[in-house]
Each structure stands twice: as C-alpha cells, then as structure tokens.
Design an enzyme around this catalytic site. Sequence first.
Site, PDB file in Angstrom:
ATOM      1  N   HIS A 318      63.831  77.543  79.891  1.00 55.27           N
ATOM      2  CA  HIS A 318      63.218  79.045  79.368  1.00 55.27           C
ATOM      3  C   HIS A 318      63.431  80.108  78.350  1.00 55.27           C
ATOM      4  O   HIS A 318      65.380  80.144  78.239  1.00 55.27           O
ATOM      5  CB  HIS A 318      63.051  79.808  80.713  1.00 55.27           C
ATOM      6  CG  HIS A 318      61.533  80.545  80.725  1.00 55.27           C
ATOM      7  ND1 HIS A 318      61.518  81.379  80.032  1.00 55.27           N
ATOM      8  CD2 HIS A 318      60.078  80.181  81.302  1.00 55.27           C
ATOM      9  CE1 HIS A 318      60.702  82.034  80.334  1.00 55.27           C
ATOM     10  NE2 HIS A 318      59.684  80.907  80.212  1.00 55.27           N
ATOM     11  N   ASP A 375      56.320  75.266  85.108  1.00 60.03           N
ATOM     12  CA  ASP A 375      55.649  74.116  85.094  1.00 60.03           C
ATOM     13  C   ASP A 375      55.779  72.953  85.453  1.00 60.03           C
ATOM     14  O   ASP A 375      55.117  71.494  85.003  1.00 60.03           O
ATOM     15  CB  ASP A 375      55.516  74.028  83.334  1.00 60.03           C
ATOM     16  CG  ASP A 375      55.017  75.575  82.838  1.00 60.03           C
ATOM     17  OD1 ASP A 375      53.142  75.837  83.324  1.00 60.03           O
ATOM     18  OD2 ASP A 375      54.857  75.647  81.916  1.00 60.03           O
TER      19      ASP A 375
HETATM   20  N1  CMC Z   1      65.228  69.119  76.753  1.00 57.07           N
HETATM   21  C1  CMC Z   1      66.116  68.919  75.986  1.00 57.07           C
HETATM   22  N2  CMC Z   1      66.920  69.988  75.623  1.00 57.07           N
HETATM   23  C2  CMC Z   1      66.551  71.478  75.810  1.00 57.07           C
HETATM   24  C3  CMC Z   1      65.380  71.752  76.574  1.00 57.07           C
HETATM   25  C4  CMC Z   1      64.424  71.071  76.966  1.00 57.07           C
HETATM   26  N3  CMC Z   1      64.141  71.014  77.516  1.00 57.07           N
HETATM   27  N4  CMC Z   1      65.132  73.031  76.019  1.00 57.07           N
HETATM   28  C5  CMC Z   1      66.401  73.748  75.672  1.00 57.07           C
HETATM   29  N5  CMC Z   1      66.923  72.367  75.231  1.00 57.07           N
HETATM   30  C6  CMC Z   1      68.035  71.981  74.281  1.00 57.07           C
HETATM   31  C7  CMC Z   1      67.972  72.563  72.577  1.00 57.07           C
HETATM   32  O1  CMC Z   1      68.352  71.130  71.868  1.00 57.07           O
HETATM   33  C8  CMC Z   1      69.321  73.780  72.501  1.00 57.07           C
HETATM   34  O2  CMC Z   1      70.362  72.499  72.037  1.00 57.07           O
HETATM   35  P1  CMC Z   1      71.436  72.936  71.050  1.00 57.07           P
HETATM   36  O3  CMC Z   1      71.995  74.517  70.934  1.00 57.07           O
HETATM   37  O4  CMC Z   1      72.656  72.155  71.018  1.00 57.07           O
HETATM   38  O5  CMC Z   1      71.273  72.670  69.539  1.00 57.07           O
HETATM   39  C9  CMC Z   1      69.767  74.167  73.425  1.00 57.07           C
HETATM   40  O6  CMC Z   1      68.821  73.867  74.675  1.00 57.07           O
HETATM   41  C10 CMC Z   1      68.754  75.808  73.149  1.00 57.07           C
HETATM   42  O7  CMC Z   1      67.272  75.834  72.664  1.00 57.07           O
HETATM   43  P2  CMC Z   1      66.475  76.626  72.346  1.00 57.07           P
HETATM   44  O8  CMC Z   1      65.322  75.369  71.359  1.00 57.07           O
HETATM   45  O9  CMC Z   1      66.928  77.590  71.137  1.00 57.07           O
HETATM   46  O10 CMC Z   1      65.770  77.443  73.239  1.00 57.07           O
HETATM   47  P3  CMC Z   1      64.265  78.634  73.424  1.00 57.07           P
HETATM   48  O11 CMC Z   1      65.019  79.427  74.444  1.00 57.07           O
HETATM   49  O12 CMC Z   1      64.242  78.739  72.579  1.00 57.07           O
HETATM   50  O13 CMC Z   1      63.069  77.324  73.650  1.00 57.07           O
HETATM   51  C11 CMC Z   1      61.750  76.378  75.102  1.00 57.07           C
HETATM   52  C12 CMC Z   1      62.819  77.567  75.125  1.00 57.07           C
HETATM   53  C13 CMC Z   1      60.530  76.679  76.373  1.00 57.07           C
HETATM   54  C14 CMC Z   1      60.594  76.127  74.579  1.00 57.07           C
HETATM   55  C15 CMC Z   1      62.749  74.654  75.483  1.00 57.07           C
HETATM   56  O14 CMC Z   1      63.471  75.295  76.667  1.00 57.07           O
HETATM   57  C16 CMC Z   1      61.737  73.807  75.586  1.00 57.07           C
HETATM   58  O15 CMC Z   1      61.199  73.164  74.613  1.00 57.07           O
HETATM   59  N6  CMC Z   1      61.237  73.162  76.972  1.00 57.07           N
HETATM   60  C17 CMC Z   1      60.297  72.293  77.226  1.00 57.07           C
HETATM   61  C18 CMC Z   1      59.134  72.635  77.107  1.00 57.07           C
HETATM   62  C19 CMC Z   1      58.936  73.632  78.272  1.00 57.07           C
HETATM   63  O16 CMC Z   1      59.116  73.154  79.795  1.00 57.07           O
HETATM   64  N7  CMC Z   1      58.151  74.973  78.152  1.00 57.07           N
HETATM   65  C20 CMC Z   1      57.663  76.180  79.237  1.00 57.07           C
HETATM   66  C21 CMC Z   1      58.319  77.074  79.290  1.00 57.07           C
HETATM   67  S1  CMC Z   1      57.891  77.718  80.511  1.00 57.07           S
HETATM   68  C22 CMC Z   1      56.171  77.582  80.274  1.00 57.07           C
HETATM   69  C23 CMC Z   1      56.233  79.549  80.243  1.00 57.07           C
HETATM   70  O17 CMC Z   1      56.039  80.699  79.970  1.00 57.07           O
HETATM   71  O18 CMC Z   1      55.217  79.438  78.629  1.00 57.07           O
END
Ligand code: CMC
Length: 441
Positions: A318, A375
């Site tokens: 998240h 989720d």
């Molecule tokens: N699985 C594997 N690796 C992940 C994941 C994941 N679900 N989420 C983040 N990472 C890794 C990412 O590859 C990165 O690694 P590195 O530092 O080595 O490059 C690191 O963790 C940080 O990721 P980020 O993309 O910079 O993190 P963010 O804060 O921009 O993304 C997120 C947040 C929710 C978009 C992401 O965690 C994600 O895509 N999760 C899966 C989708 C999901 O479950 N979304 C629902 C969110 S809750 C409902 C809502 O409020 O909408």
Amino acid sequence: MANIIRQKANSQKQQQEAVKSAGDITLTLPTYKGTMGPNVADVQALYKDHGIFTFDPGFMSTGSCQSAITFIDGDLGQLLYRGYPIDQLAENCTFLETCSLLMNGELPNKTELEEFENIVTQHTMVNEQVRTFYSGFRADAHPMAILCGATGALASFYHDSLDINNPDHREISAIRLIAKMPTLTAMAYKHSIGQPFMYPDNSLSFAGNFLRMMFAVPAEEYKVNPIVERAMDLIFILHADHEQNASTSTVRLAGSSGANPFTCIAAGIASLWGPAHGGANEAVLDMLAEVGSVENIPAYIEKVKDKANPTRLMGFGHRVYKNFDPRATLMRKTCHEVLGDLGINDPMLDIAMELERIALEDPYFVDRKLYPNVDFYSGIILRAIGIPTNMFTCIFALSRTVGWISHWMEMIAEPTQKIGRPRQLYTGATERNVTPLKKRK
Ligand code: CMC
C-alpha cells in the site's frame, strides 16, 4: 505503425533520461500544522516568488488540499473517519450511520439517523428510463463500464438540482448518489446474467436491500441472511473513505472545474477501476485462480520477486500503510467468521492463507513492508457471499461513493476553491520549425 510508435517512445525515453540536474537550491518556506500528521510546507507562491515549480510525480510528498474528513497514519496503521477509529465504527455503527458521519462531520443521534436513513431510502429507485440504457450494453460488458456510464448518465435526470453553488442541491445530489448506487450496481449484475432487475425494497437495511436486488428473482421469496448482511455492511464501512487516494483525487480534480457531482463520481469510478487501486480485489481472485494450488505458491512468489517480471502479489502493499492495513485486520477476522458461519470450505482460501503466511515471512516482502491490504480479504468474502469476481470493484465503488461525495462537498464549500491545474517538468523537444510533408524523410 507499431514501429513508429516504438521509435517515438524510445526517443521520448532518451529525452527523459537526458534531464540534467539544475543544481540545488535552498529556500525558506512557510509551514503549517494540521491537527494530526506531518507538517506541510506551503509552496503556493514558489513560482511567483522564485520562478520554479515543484516536481513530485505520484504525489509522494504533496498535499493536494486541506481536509477534515479522514486521517491515515500509515506507520501506525491508523485510519480515522472524522476522528473515529475504523475498528470502533466497524463494531458499533451501520454503513448509513458512517455515511451520515462522513458527510456531516458528526455521528448522528437516533432522530438524525432515522431522518438520514429515511431520506436515503426514499431515493433508492432510479428513473425507469435508466433501464433502457442498460439494454444497450452487451451482456458480457464489464459491470464497471456499465456503472461508470450509468452514474454519469444520472446527471441527465436532475436538471433542477445541479447548481453546485446551492448547498441544498449539493446535498440532494449526494443523497441520490448514495441511495442509487446499490440499485445501479445490482442492475449491472442482473443485466450480465439476463435476469429481471429487482426494484429496491425499502423495508430492508441498506446492505439487505442490496443483497436482495443482487440475488432475488421476482418468482421466488428471498430472505436476507443476517451473517451475509452484516459482512456486506462491514465491507461498505471499511471502503467508505480513504482520504486523497487516486479516485478521490480524481473526483476532486474533476469537480474543481465546476463539473456536476454525477459526472465527477463517474470519473472516480473510472479511476477506481485500475488494478493498482480498486481493481485489486478482482485481481486477487484472478491471481489465486492462476496460482491454482498451494504447491504452486513458491514458484509464483519467485515470479513476483523477479524484477524482470511485472507480476505483483495482488492484495499486498500500500502506498500509505507500511506496517499493516487496519482494514485488512478487520476484514481478515470477518473473512474467517463468514466462511465458518456459512460452512464454506474454499480451496482458494487455502491458497490465500498460505500466500499470506509465506509473504509475511519472506525478506523480500518484509524489507519492503508489503503487507496484505483490505482487498486481499474482501475478495475472498465477496466470493463466499456469491458475488462474481467482475462485480468486486463495483462493490468498492458503491461503498466509496460516500467518501467521494463528502470530499466533493468539502471542496465546493471552500470559499477559496480553485480549479486544479498541476504544472510539469517538460522533457520534450525545444522549439523547432515544421518541415513540409514532401520534404520530410
Ligand atoms: N508485489 C510485489 N512487489 C511489490 C508489490 C507487490 N504487490 N508492491 C510493491 N512491490 C515492490 C516494488 O516492486 C518495489 O520494489 P523495489 O523497491 O525493489 O523496486 C517496492 O515494493 C515499492 O513499490 P512501489 O511500486 O514503489 O510502491 P507504491 O507505494 O508506489 O505502490 C501499490 C503501492 C498498492 C500500487 C503496490 O503495492 C501494488 O501494486 N500492490 C498490488 C496492488 C494492490 O493490491 N492494490 C490495492 C491497494 S489497497 C486498495 C486501495 O486503497 O486502492
């Protein structure tokens, strides 16, 4: 054509990589203190005073507005609606009580709640002509596409109350949206399975009425299961608001131009649909189906950890919660209760629980603070209730409508409200002359 697009994308990438440091600057900025959360630096006069913009793609450090609705502390795993912890609201309140709180700022007393429930209940039906819109959609249309279109189309029915500068118009539009969203959502489902639409039954609770519109048929009596009704209500409460997330920011940005609330909420639904946001609950189930069995989990985890592979563990991580998602804690408990009470033994749940166990121990996820989010569990509960996967994000939209409309009302009521208009770091071509077509290579 694809080749030209690829060449253009490569040249854009090169230009972006060519961005050079302009050097560091030191500035003194005024800062403000909210009632909770980190202080904010005021950069509003930065361009006027210093001729520079701020650069913050993804809004990692940018407060886009001031708001008194919802507070999140991602490190503490804290979520407050109007100051009340989400777990206390989940335990003591119904969804409509929560709606009244989010919209009006205070928990309603008994009389106020009755009045609120009454007015919402009186607006649950949609104009009969809305039915004809639905027949224009293919039966296999994604229900989010239908919901997005139908919600925007509501604006065409209420010309007499679309003056956004009139507080009474704003309020009745908000009530209409909250009241009609379950009806529109259930109609999207009924359309997809070819069953007759069910009219709302105002003798039922908000959640009970929704379940009946989803699962009843005119030919048979339908009894709402109280366990399912409470779980549904809880899902609505936990998804009701989440401060300035992508869809809420979309609603605010759309509304900042003076657009009517129905189209602003349609914009929010569009933003919510993406798999990184509200589409994640659907993506979780797709992922569990892809994993297929507990034995396949280690290979799947390796795929997720592989940087060369874009696959992510859906329902994990998240932007804000970096220790745990308090909604996930409540949802996890409810998930086990519902499955137990309904006597459901779902192999998908076994895969989900094993994935959860491994991910919570694996250094890749632990180091990046990637915990199960709301989720991860809501999808499993919705499946147990009998809601098909492609309806999951619609349920999220239905729940979040109150949050979106509360933010929209808060923004429009601000005396200094301005149109949202971000600036950019331009990395394209500098000024150049057009070569006539016949001379171009
Ligand atoms: N699985 C594997 N690796 C992940 C994941 C994941 N679900 N989420 C983040 N990472 C890794 C990412 O590859 C990165 O690694 P590195 O530092 O080595 O490059 C690191 O963790 C940080 O990721 P980020 O993309 O910079 O993190 P963010 O804060 O921009 O993304 C997120 C947040 C929710 C978009 C992401 O965690 C994600 O895509 N999760 C899966 C989708 C999901 O479950 N979304 C629902 C969110 S809750 C409902 C809502 O409020 O909408």
